[in-house]
Design an enzyme around this catalytic site. Structure first.
Site, PDB file in Angstrom:
ATOM      1  CD  GLU A 137      -2.026  11.061  17.922  1.00 22.83           C
ATOM      2  OE1 GLU A 137      -1.601  11.097  19.014  1.00 22.83           O
ATOM      3  OE2 GLU A 137      -1.876  10.275  16.938  1.00 22.83           O
TER       4      GLU A 137
ATOM      5  CD  GLN B 196      -2.590   1.112   2.585  1.00 17.96           C
ATOM      6  OE1 GLN B 196      -2.081   1.043   3.875  1.00 17.96           O
ATOM      7  NE2 GLN B 196      -3.980   1.018   2.671  1.00 17.96           N
TER       8      GLN B 196
ATOM      9  CD  GLU C  64      -5.986  -0.834   6.962  1.00 17.83           C
ATOM     10  OE1 GLU C  64      -4.751  -1.254   7.024  1.00 17.83           O
ATOM     11  OE2 GLU C  64      -6.325   0.540   7.060  1.00 17.83           O
TER      12      GLU C  64
END
Length: 382
Positions: A366, A123, A241
């Site tokens: 985050e 990826q 995912e």
């Protein structure tokens, strides 16, 4: 589903007590260097027997398996301590993305080799100057002579050193900013203009890499979705995912937790009231993780990429990092010393060191909190 589970168990038992007995337990996070060739052969055996891509439509080589059967497979696979899959990025990420966004020609070209374990993928998202801010990518691609020509750098690219193909998010419209002007390209890795440099991790191994594109090329037709629509396609990939395989992942987590408890009893750490409280809390949070995964998978929006994926990723990664810290705590001073030269780690030391990455890769904590705040809670952007 009971009969399906028995079928899986019987097949895994036969295979893992025969030719692939030595492959049990190989691979996984922080251990991707283990037994690549035998795990690749195992991937192909799975494909031959029809145990890859269970949820894919039958017309693309899958079984159209319902979610319950997919969950059963991943749970039984984990319980059997079968080797970590080398084709999971192809099967779980780019495969579903091609099914949803690809042309029929792309589906015919790319899906069969994924299903058979004949082509491996990586990826190409993160970049040094962008980090988890995916919209800040600077890798560029331009069309030239019927091809896309790529220039730029990706980093933290898992398994790039063994991958045949990479799906790359690149900026293809000059002057575009942020989410606009991005395209989702399918790029062969074995070519001039692609350089892979391993990144040595805290564990001493290198499953992450830097990837440099310096005039690398791919056919003009190897764009998934329309040019300029890469952001939409990339977001869909991130949603895939976190699917049924998460329940298999949690069985692996349970195995690690049990090892931590066993160590705590052996070292006497279980008698410490503070550590005992942390062990109980960790056990409870693991149960919550499973219940939340089941709730998400059985919701009306199951299978549709959304903020639930961010909630799950935030939860398990933070939990796993705390488990790593707990693993070090129950070992006491012995946990600070490697077993032997040059740098031999035990399982709990490796758990501690590698789990530091959990809250960074696949979208940092985050970023996940921002997604949850903005898309689920409707809070204003900070």
């Amino acid at each position: 589903m009971t009969g399906f589970r028995e079928e899986i168990r019987a097949w895994l038992r036969e295979q893992l007590e025969g030719e692939f007995a030595h492959a049990r337990g190989l691979g996984g996070p922080g251990r991707e260097h283990e037994g690549h060739e035998v795990r690749l052969a195992w991937e192909r055996r799975l494909g031959e027997a029809g145990w890859t891509c269970l949820g894919w439509p039958r017309r693309y080589g899958g079984r159209d398996a319902p979610l319950a059967d997919q969950v059963a497979f991943h749970e039984e696979y984990a319980r059997a301590d079968a080797p970590a899959r080398v084709g999971h990025i192809g099967e779980g990420l780019i495969g579903p993305t091609i099914i949803d966004f690809g042309t029929e020609e792309q589906k015919r070209r790319f899906l069969p080799p994924i299903r058979r374990g004949r082509e491996l993928w990586c990826q190409g998202y993160s970049e040094p100057e962008a980090g988890s801010d995916l919209a800040g990518v600077r890798t560029r691609a331009r069309q030239e002579g019927g091809e896309w020509v790529l220039t730029g750098q990706k980093t933290w690219t898992s398994l790039a050193h063994v991958a045949d193909w990479c799906f790359v998010l690149a900026r293809t419209e000059s002057g575009s900013r942020r989410h606009a002007g991005l395209s989702y390209l399918l790029v062969p890795m074995d070519q001039p203009g692609v350089e892979v440099r391993p990144i040595v991790q805290l564990t001493g191994t290198s499953e992450f890499n830097e990837v440099f594109f310096d005039g690398a090329r791919t056919a003009a037709g190897n764009v998934l979705g329309a040019p300029g629509e890469g952001w939409r396609v990339a977001m869909a990939t991130l949603g895939y995912e976190r699917g049924a395989s998460t329940l298999g992942q949690q069985i692996g987590f349970q195995r690690e937790f049990d090892r931590v408890v066993e160590t705590a009893r052996r070292t006497g750490a279980a008698e410490d009231p503070v550590l005992r409280d942390r062990l109980v809390r960790s056990w409870l949070e693991l149960r919550i993780m499973r219940l939340n995964a089941l709730r998400t998978m059985t919701s009306p929006s199951a299978g549709t990429p959304g903020p639930e994926a961010s909630i799950a990723k935030l939860y398990w990664s933070e939990w796993h990092r705390r488990l790593g810290e707990l693993a070090q705590a129950v070992q006491g001073r012995a946990g600070l010393v490697a077993d032997g030269p040059p740098y031999e780690l035990n399982d709990l030391q490796r758990l501690y060191l590698f789990s530091r990455a959990d809250t960074i890769y696949a979208g940092s904590s985050e970023i996940q909190r921002n997604i949850i705040a903005e898309r689920t809670l409707g809070l204003p952007k900070g």
